[in-house]
Design an enzyme around this catalytic site. Structure first.
Site, PDB file in Angstrom:
ATOM      1  N   LYS A   1       0.664  -0.975   0.211  1.00 46.94           N
ATOM      2  CA  LYS A   1      -0.140   0.184   0.054  1.00 46.94           C
ATOM      3  C   LYS A   1       0.889   1.162  -0.258  1.00 46.94           C
ATOM      4  O   LYS A   1       1.468   1.795   0.815  1.00 46.94           O
ATOM      5  CB  LYS A   1      -1.005  -0.463   1.188  1.00 46.94           C
ATOM      6  CG  LYS A   1      -1.746   1.692   0.850  1.00 46.94           C
ATOM      7  CD  LYS A   1      -2.481   2.039   2.102  1.00 46.94           C
ATOM      8  CE  LYS A   1      -1.405   2.855   2.432  1.00 46.94           C
ATOM      9  NZ  LYS A   1      -1.458   4.311   2.172  1.00 46.94           N
TER      10      LYS A   1
ATOM     11  N   GLU B   1      10.057   1.933  10.240  1.00 41.17           N
ATOM     12  CA  GLU B   1      11.517   2.795   9.765  1.00 41.17           C
ATOM     13  C   GLU B   1      10.886   3.941  10.172  1.00 41.17           C
ATOM     14  O   GLU B   1       9.897   4.023   9.716  1.00 41.17           O
ATOM     15  CB  GLU B   1      11.402   2.536   8.490  1.00 41.17           C
ATOM     16  CG  GLU B   1      12.470   1.286   7.957  1.00 41.17           C
ATOM     17  CD  GLU B   1      13.308   0.787   8.737  1.00 41.17           C
ATOM     18  OE1 GLU B   1      14.223   2.144   9.010  1.00 41.17           O
ATOM     19  OE2 GLU B   1      14.365  -0.259   8.597  1.00 41.17           O
TER      20      GLU B   1
ATOM     21  N   CYS C   1      13.416  11.365   5.662  1.00 44.81           N
ATOM     22  CA  CYS C   1      13.821  11.288   7.227  1.00 44.81           C
ATOM     23  C   CYS C   1      14.605  11.238   8.228  1.00 44.81           C
ATOM     24  O   CYS C   1      15.078  11.657   9.130  1.00 44.81           O
ATOM     25  CB  CYS C   1      12.953   9.269   6.684  1.00 44.81           C
ATOM     26  SG  CYS C   1      14.012   8.572   6.489  1.00 44.81           S
TER      27      CYS C   1
ATOM     28  N   GLU D   1      10.351  16.627  14.141  1.00 48.10           N
ATOM     29  CA  GLU D   1      10.194  16.263  12.673  1.00 48.10           C
ATOM     30  C   GLU D   1       8.980  17.197  12.557  1.00 48.10           C
ATOM     31  O   GLU D   1       7.843  16.759  12.517  1.00 48.10           O
ATOM     32  CB  GLU D   1       9.646  14.986  12.901  1.00 48.10           C
ATOM     33  CG  GLU D   1      10.692  14.851  10.947  1.00 48.10           C
ATOM     34  CD  GLU D   1       9.975  13.185  11.540  1.00 48.10           C
ATOM     35  OE1 GLU D   1       8.524  12.398  11.153  1.00 48.10           O
ATOM     36  OE2 GLU D   1      10.997  12.533   9.813  1.00 48.10           O
TER      37      GLU D   1
END
Ligand code: NAD
Length: 494
Positions: free
Chosen positions: A191, A266, A300, A398
């Site tokens: 997905k 992750e 990331c 983040e």
């Protein structure tokens, strides 16, 4: 419907994919639902294609196809070297179609075409060739056991792998799961992120062309709340490989725990990039700028916290501000563009909310950028903020956009403490000419990947993954195969 039936022109690229269909059991299939989602070109805000919002029923259909292909198909039982040969052919087809894939990726995400070509398309092909090579090297062991017996281990595939991936590197982060999972003999339901599904669909077609049996790779498009949730809850899934935010990852891990489904996570990052006063400053400045503007900060492992030793602080800051101000920002399909738009309006608004935290005394000072660009599309100016307290959300959270905070330190111990002071632990960089310091600091940093005198380079042979809230499990390298294999022991009485 053939893929050539629908050609949607956007820039000079063409999207030759059937709108509103899912790739299940080796063919295009209609969704059981009627909901559709627009895929938008972030450089113009223009719709380039419509994809299906897969329903829970569609997801079930894809998992059933993957299950059948695992249980009765030839994939799991064929010689690993024969699997490898098909994956090698996939790598070759991806190289042959690299230009189309790179254009789709740029159209979908806003990535500069030069990067989509050089990094995304090449790395995608390399995932298949690297794991194709490793497929034939999967091996068990014989063990010296007590008694008159033979003891050995077999490394076996797990079954159906659910790959759930984010919007920022659609091709790379899906094939970093699909290639090792397939090499190990598993079947996959993928997905992709709801905003950026185009290359996933095209790669599934290419893998069928490479000889992958039907049902071994299935792609369901759609949002997290329905398709993603249905996939991560499905009891027919034997492993979930997830890349995305820490928030969604921890939700999925909790859901998976109820089914005792193993997960690879992750997750997010807030990586430090440390410049010591003995560093090659030209190299360090260049790495600092590319480390936070690369992929418009939607990286990331982006080096979004620059820590600079006091003696060189002014010089490094001046270089970084100049670099951030002059980096070519523009149309992703222009060859000279280094920074494209953000992938969508919601991503840009999120960055704007963070920058708005710089609001008066003690909250930081913007020394470059700070605003969205006054043009069509979702463009944010590369932004540099100084004098930010370490406990500010700008430093701790983040942001996932082109925003850099710059902090000063005096000693090596202070640099390490600052670098390790967020909940995340994905990556870190350090710049020094002192060999002993380089290794000492690399060992002390709490992160899964450390760069010395460079920033942001990945290699398929080197594993990566997070410490702390950045997740667990590893992608790339032979370690990635371990995530998709289980060990069986066999005791034979002699
Ligand atoms: P996200 O967590 O919002 O979405 C990731 C995927 O999860 C998407 O496919 C989404 O549809 C799906 N999803 C959302 N809700 C779900 C649910 N309830 N159940 C199942 N699936 C669901 O992440 P994003 O915004 O697409 O990507 C950005 C994030 O990804 C950042 O935090 C970034 O650091 C992280 N990331 C990590 C790595 C890494 O290697 N560690 C690499 C790239 C991106």
């Amino acid at each position: 419907m053939s893929t050539s039936d629908t050609l949607v022109e956007a820039h000079s690229a063409q999207v030759a994919l059937p709108p509103g269909q899912l790739y299940i059991d080796g063919q295009w299939q209609d969704s059981t639902g009627t909901d559709r989602r627009d895929v938008v070109d972030p450089s113009t805000g223009r719709v380039v294609m419509t994809v299906a919002e897969a329903t829970a029923e569609d997801v079930d259909r894809a998992v059933q196809a993957a299950r059948r292909a695992f249980d009765s198909g030839p994939w799991r039982t064929m010689s690993p070297r024969d699997r490898g040969a098909i994956l090698h052919r996939a790598a070759q087809l991806i190289q042959e179609n690299a230009e189309e894939l790179a254009r789709l990726e740029s159209l979908d995400t806003g990535k500069p075409i030069a990067f989509s070509r050089m990094i995304d398309a090449n790395t995608t092909a390399e995932h298949f060739s690297y794991f194709a090579g490793l497929a034939g090297a999967i091996e068990g062991a014989t063990r010296g056991i007590r008694g008159p017996g033979l003891g050995y281990t077999r490394r076996e595939a797990l079954g159906v792998v659910a790959a759930i991936t984010p919007f920022n590197f659609p091709m790379i982060l899906s094939t970093s799961k699909i290639a090792p999972a397939l090499a190990a003999g598993n079947t996959v339901v993928h997905k992709p992120a709801e905003d950026t599904p185009l290359t996933a669909l095209r790669i599934a077609e290419l893998l069928t062309e490479a000889g992958l049996p039907d049902g071994v790779l299935n792609v369901v498009t759609g949002g997290g709340a329905v398709a993603g949730d249905a996939l991560s809850r499905h009891t027919g899934v034997d492993r979930i490989a997830f890349t995305g935010s820490t928030k969604i990852g921890s939700m999925i891990a909790a859901t998976a725990a109820a089914n005792v489904t193993p997960v690879t996570m992750e997750l997010g990052g807030k990586s430090a990039n440390i410049v010591f006063d003995d560093a090659d400053l030209d190299e360090a400045i260049q790495a600092a700028v590319s480390g936070f503007v690369f992929n418009t900060g939607q990286f990331c492992m982006g080096g979004t916290r620059l820590l600079v030793q006091r003696g060189v602080y002014d010089q490094v800051l001046a270089g970084v501000v100049a670099g951030a101000t002059h980096v070519p920002v523009g149309d992703p399909l222009d060859e000279g563009t280094v920074v494209g738009p953000m992938a969508g309006e919601r991503h840009l608004q999120n960055v704007e909310r963070f920058v708005a935290l710089v609001d008066g005394e003690g909250t930081g000072r913007i020394v470059a950028g700070g605003k969205r660009l006054d043009r069509e599309g979702f463009y944010m100016a590369p932004t540099v903020v100084v004098d930010v307290p370490n406990d500010s959300r700008l430093v701790q959270d983040e942001i996932f956009g082109p925003v850099l905070t710059v902090q000063v330190f005096d000693t090596e111990e202070e640099a390490i403490a600052l670098a390790n002071s967020t909940p995340y632990g994905l990556a870190a960089g350090l710049h020094t000419q002192n060999l002993s310091r380089a290794h000492r600091v690399a060992a002390a940093l709490e992160a899964g990947l450390i760069w010395v005198n460079t920033y942001g380079i990945l290699d398929v042979a080197l594993p990566f993954g997070g410490y702390k809230a950045s997740g667990y499990g590893r992608e790339n390298g032979p370690e990635a195969l371990d995530e998709y294999l289980q060990t069986k022991s066999v005791y034979v009485a002699l």
